[in-house]
Write a protein that holds these residues in place. Structure first.
Motif, PDB file in Angstrom:
ATOM      1  N   THR A 132       0.834  -1.203   0.000  1.00 27.72           N
ATOM      2  CA  THR A 132       0.000   0.000   0.000  1.00 27.72           C
ATOM      3  C   THR A 132       0.866   1.249   0.000  1.00 27.72           C
ATOM      4  O   THR A 132       0.427   2.297  -0.452  1.00 27.72           O
ATOM      5  CB  THR A 132      -0.942   0.024   1.222  1.00 27.72           C
ATOM      6  N   GLN A 133       2.070   1.140   0.519  1.00 28.70           N
ATOM      7  CA  GLN A 133       3.039   2.245   0.478  1.00 28.70           C
ATOM      8  C   GLN A 133       4.438   1.660   0.624  1.00 28.70           C
ATOM      9  O   GLN A 133       4.614   0.577   1.171  1.00 28.70           O
ATOM     10  CB  GLN A 133       2.755   3.279   1.553  1.00 28.70           C
ATOM     11  N   PRO A 134       5.452   2.370   0.116  1.00 27.41           N
ATOM     12  CA  PRO A 134       6.828   1.867   0.250  1.00 27.41           C
ATOM     13  C   PRO A 134       7.240   1.775   1.719  1.00 27.41           C
ATOM     14  O   PRO A 134       6.634   2.405   2.582  1.00 27.41           O
ATOM     15  CB  PRO A 134       7.667   2.931  -0.471  1.00 27.41           C
ATOM     16  N   GLU A 135       8.286   0.996   1.980  1.00 26.77           N
ATOM     17  CA  GLU A 135       8.829   0.872   3.326  1.00 26.77           C
ATOM     18  C   GLU A 135      10.314   1.214   3.300  1.00 26.77           C
ATOM     19  O   GLU A 135      10.997   0.970   2.307  1.00 26.77           O
ATOM     20  CB  GLU A 135       8.609  -0.546   3.855  1.00 26.77           C
ATOM     21  N   GLN A 136      10.803   1.793   4.395  1.00 25.63           N
ATOM     22  CA  GLN A 136      12.191   2.245   4.463  1.00 25.63           C
ATOM     23  C   GLN A 136      12.884   1.582   5.648  1.00 25.63           C
ATOM     24  O   GLN A 136      12.271   1.315   6.677  1.00 25.63           O
ATOM     25  CB  GLN A 136      12.225   3.763   4.613  1.00 25.63           C
ATOM     26  N   PHE A 137      14.195   1.313   5.469  1.00 26.90           N
ATOM     27  CA  PHE A 137      14.993   0.753   6.564  1.00 26.90           C
ATOM     28  C   PHE A 137      16.447   1.175   6.400  1.00 26.90           C
ATOM     29  O   PHE A 137      16.899   1.490   5.303  1.00 26.90           O
ATOM     30  CB  PHE A 137      14.881  -0.782   6.611  1.00 26.90           C
ATOM     31  N   ASP A 138      17.161   1.190   7.521  1.00 25.43           N
ATOM     32  CA  ASP A 138      18.610   1.402   7.519  1.00 25.43           C
ATOM     33  C   ASP A 138      19.267   0.041   7.650  1.00 25.43           C
ATOM     34  O   ASP A 138      18.738  -0.855   8.319  1.00 25.43           O
ATOM     35  CB  ASP A 138      19.037   2.282   8.692  1.00 25.43           C
ATOM     36  N   ALA A 139      20.430  -0.120   7.014  1.00 21.73           N
ATOM     37  CA  ALA A 139      21.128  -1.398   7.095  1.00 21.73           C
ATOM     38  C   ALA A 139      22.627  -1.199   6.958  1.00 21.73           C
ATOM     39  O   ALA A 139      23.084  -0.320   6.222  1.00 21.73           O
ATOM     40  CB  ALA A 139      20.641  -2.347   6.001  1.00 21.73           C
ATOM     41  N   VAL A 140      23.364  -2.037   7.667  1.00 26.52           N
ATOM     42  CA  VAL A 140      24.808  -2.083   7.527  1.00 26.52           C
ATOM     43  C   VAL A 140      25.122  -2.979   6.333  1.00 26.52           C
ATOM     44  O   VAL A 140      24.580  -4.087   6.229  1.00 26.52           O
ATOM     45  CB  VAL A 140      25.479  -2.643   8.805  1.00 26.52           C
ATOM     46  N   VAL A 141      25.974  -2.511   5.441  1.00 33.15           N
ATOM     47  CA  VAL A 141      26.404  -3.334   4.310  1.00 33.15           C
ATOM     48  C   VAL A 141      27.468  -4.289   4.853  1.00 33.15           C
ATOM     49  O   VAL A 141      28.561  -3.874   5.222  1.00 33.15           O
ATOM     50  CB  VAL A 141      26.963  -2.471   3.155  1.00 33.15           C
ATOM     51  N   MET A 142      27.114  -5.570   4.944  1.00 36.14           N
ATOM     52  CA  MET A 142      28.003  -6.574   5.532  1.00 36.14           C
ATOM     53  C   MET A 142      28.963  -7.165   4.511  1.00 36.14           C
ATOM     54  O   MET A 142      30.069  -7.566   4.847  1.00 36.14           O
ATOM     55  CB  MET A 142      27.170  -7.704   6.155  1.00 36.14           C
ATOM     56  N   ASN A 143      28.515  -7.255   3.258  1.00 34.42           N
ATOM     57  CA  ASN A 143      29.316  -7.898   2.226  1.00 34.42           C
ATOM     58  C   ASN A 143      28.864  -7.377   0.876  1.00 34.42           C
ATOM     59  O   ASN A 143      27.678  -7.161   0.661  1.00 34.42           O
ATOM     60  CB  ASN A 143      29.097  -9.417   2.312  1.00 34.42           C
ATOM     61  N   ALA A 144      29.810  -7.166  -0.014  1.00 34.02           N
ATOM     62  CA  ALA A 144      29.498  -6.797  -1.400  1.00 34.02           C
ATOM     63  C   ALA A 144      30.482  -7.535  -2.289  1.00 34.02           C
ATOM     64  O   ALA A 144      31.694  -7.437  -2.092  1.00 34.02           O
ATOM     65  CB  ALA A 144      29.621  -5.292  -1.597  1.00 34.02           C
ATOM     66  N   GLN A 145      29.958  -8.283  -3.239  1.00 33.37           N
ATOM     67  CA  GLN A 145      30.842  -9.037  -4.130  1.00 33.37           C
ATOM     68  C   GLN A 145      30.293  -9.020  -5.545  1.00 33.37           C
ATOM     69  O   GLN A 145      29.082  -8.974  -5.752  1.00 33.37           O
ATOM     70  CB  GLN A 145      31.021 -10.469  -3.642  1.00 33.37           C
ATOM     71  N   VAL A 146      31.200  -9.046  -6.496  1.00 34.90           N
ATOM     72  CA  VAL A 146      30.826  -9.140  -7.901  1.00 34.90           C
ATOM     73  C   VAL A 146      31.108 -10.567  -8.338  1.00 34.90           C
ATOM     74  O   VAL A 146      32.212 -11.076  -8.158  1.00 34.90           O
ATOM     75  CB  VAL A 146      31.609  -8.126  -8.769  1.00 34.90           C
ATOM     76  N   ILE A 147      30.098 -11.205  -8.904  1.00 40.70           N
ATOM     77  CA  ILE A 147      30.189 -12.595  -9.308  1.00 40.70           C
ATOM     78  C   ILE A 147      30.131 -12.675 -10.827  1.00 40.70           C
ATOM     79  O   ILE A 147      29.270 -12.043 -11.449  1.00 40.70           O
ATOM     80  CB  ILE A 147      29.028 -13.412  -8.704  1.00 40.70           C
ATOM     81  N   SER A 148      31.032 -13.444 -11.405  1.00 41.15           N
ATOM     82  CA  SER A 148      31.038 -13.666 -12.848  1.00 41.15           C
ATOM     83  C   SER A 148      30.433 -15.041 -13.105  1.00 41.15           C
ATOM     84  O   SER A 148      31.096 -16.059 -12.968  1.00 41.15           O
ATOM     85  CB  SER A 148      32.468 -13.597 -13.382  1.00 41.15           C
ATOM     86  N   GLU A 149      29.151 -15.059 -13.474  1.00 38.43           N
ATOM     87  CA  GLU A 149      28.479 -16.332 -13.718  1.00 38.43           C
ATOM     88  C   GLU A 149      28.971 -16.934 -15.026  1.00 38.43           C
ATOM     89  O   GLU A 149      29.086 -16.237 -16.030  1.00 38.43           O
ATOM     90  CB  GLU A 149      26.969 -16.137 -13.762  1.00 38.43           C
ATOM     91  N   LEU A 150      29.243 -18.220 -15.012  1.00 39.89           N
ATOM     92  CA  LEU A 150      29.750 -18.898 -16.190  1.00 39.89           C
ATOM     93  C   LEU A 150      28.803 -18.755 -17.374  1.00 39.89           C
ATOM     94  O   LEU A 150      29.219 -18.478 -18.491  1.00 39.89           O
ATOM     95  CB  LEU A 150      29.995 -20.381 -15.886  1.00 39.89           C
ATOM     96  N   GLU A 151      27.517 -18.922 -17.126  1.00 43.30           N
ATOM     97  CA  GLU A 151      26.537 -18.821 -18.198  1.00 43.30           C
ATOM     98  C   GLU A 151      25.556 -17.695 -17.913  1.00 43.30           C
ATOM     99  O   GLU A 151      24.339 -17.867 -17.998  1.00 43.30           O
ATOM    100  CB  GLU A 151      25.812 -20.149 -18.373  1.00 43.30           C
TER     101      GLU A 151
END
Length: 143
Positions: free
Chosen positions: A97-116
């Motif tokens: 019915t309406q958007p929701e907002q939250f704060d969060a700590v970024v615990m991990n960020a990774q770039v993945i190269s998928e084979l396919e």
């Protein structure tokens, strides 16, 4: 039977009062999840020799979001460079019915190269505090 399709979720990064769509959301994102801790209150006289519990503090569960990665996309760059920082996010879905907002700590960020597949940015967030409906005037949207 479900009354709403899962398609259509959007996640925004909110910085300085401006929300910017994080493009390329893929997979099955968790838009909201909470769990309560258990406080054991078992005593020697607990009925039937059974353990007893009370509901404790509510913990908003870690969630991992995946995006098709674009190295030139500003929001993707921000997420990659924000490990250990607290950021503000907004989630929306056509069934909300309406958007929701939250704060969060970024615990991990990774770039993945998928084979396919394509490059994927996988970001694990640990929400802090409550996820709340967005009320009042909406911030300007970019992207």
């Amino acid at each position: 039977m479900s009354k709403h399709a899962g398609f259509g979720a959007q996640i925004y990064l909110v910085e300085g009062g401006t929300k910017t769509l994080i493009p390329g959301l893929r997979g099955d994102p968790v838009l909201a999840e909470e769990q309560a801790e258990q406080i054991e209150v078992t005593a020697h006289d607990s009925p039937g020799g059974r353990r007893e519990y009370l509901g404790g503090l509510i913990d908003t569960v870690e969630r991992t979001l995946e995006f098709y990665y674009d190295p030139s996309e500003t929001t993707h760059q921000t997420l990659r460079q924000s490990v250990r920082q607290t950021l503000t996010f907004e989630v929306d879905h056509p069934a909300f019915t309406q958007p929701e907002q939250f704060d969060a700590v970024v615990m991990n960020a990774q770039v993945i190269s998928e084979l396919e597949g394509g490059l994927v940015l996988s970001v694990t967030l640990k929400p802090t505090g409550e996820q709340v409906p967005v009320t009042g005037e909406q911030p300007p949207v970019e992207g």
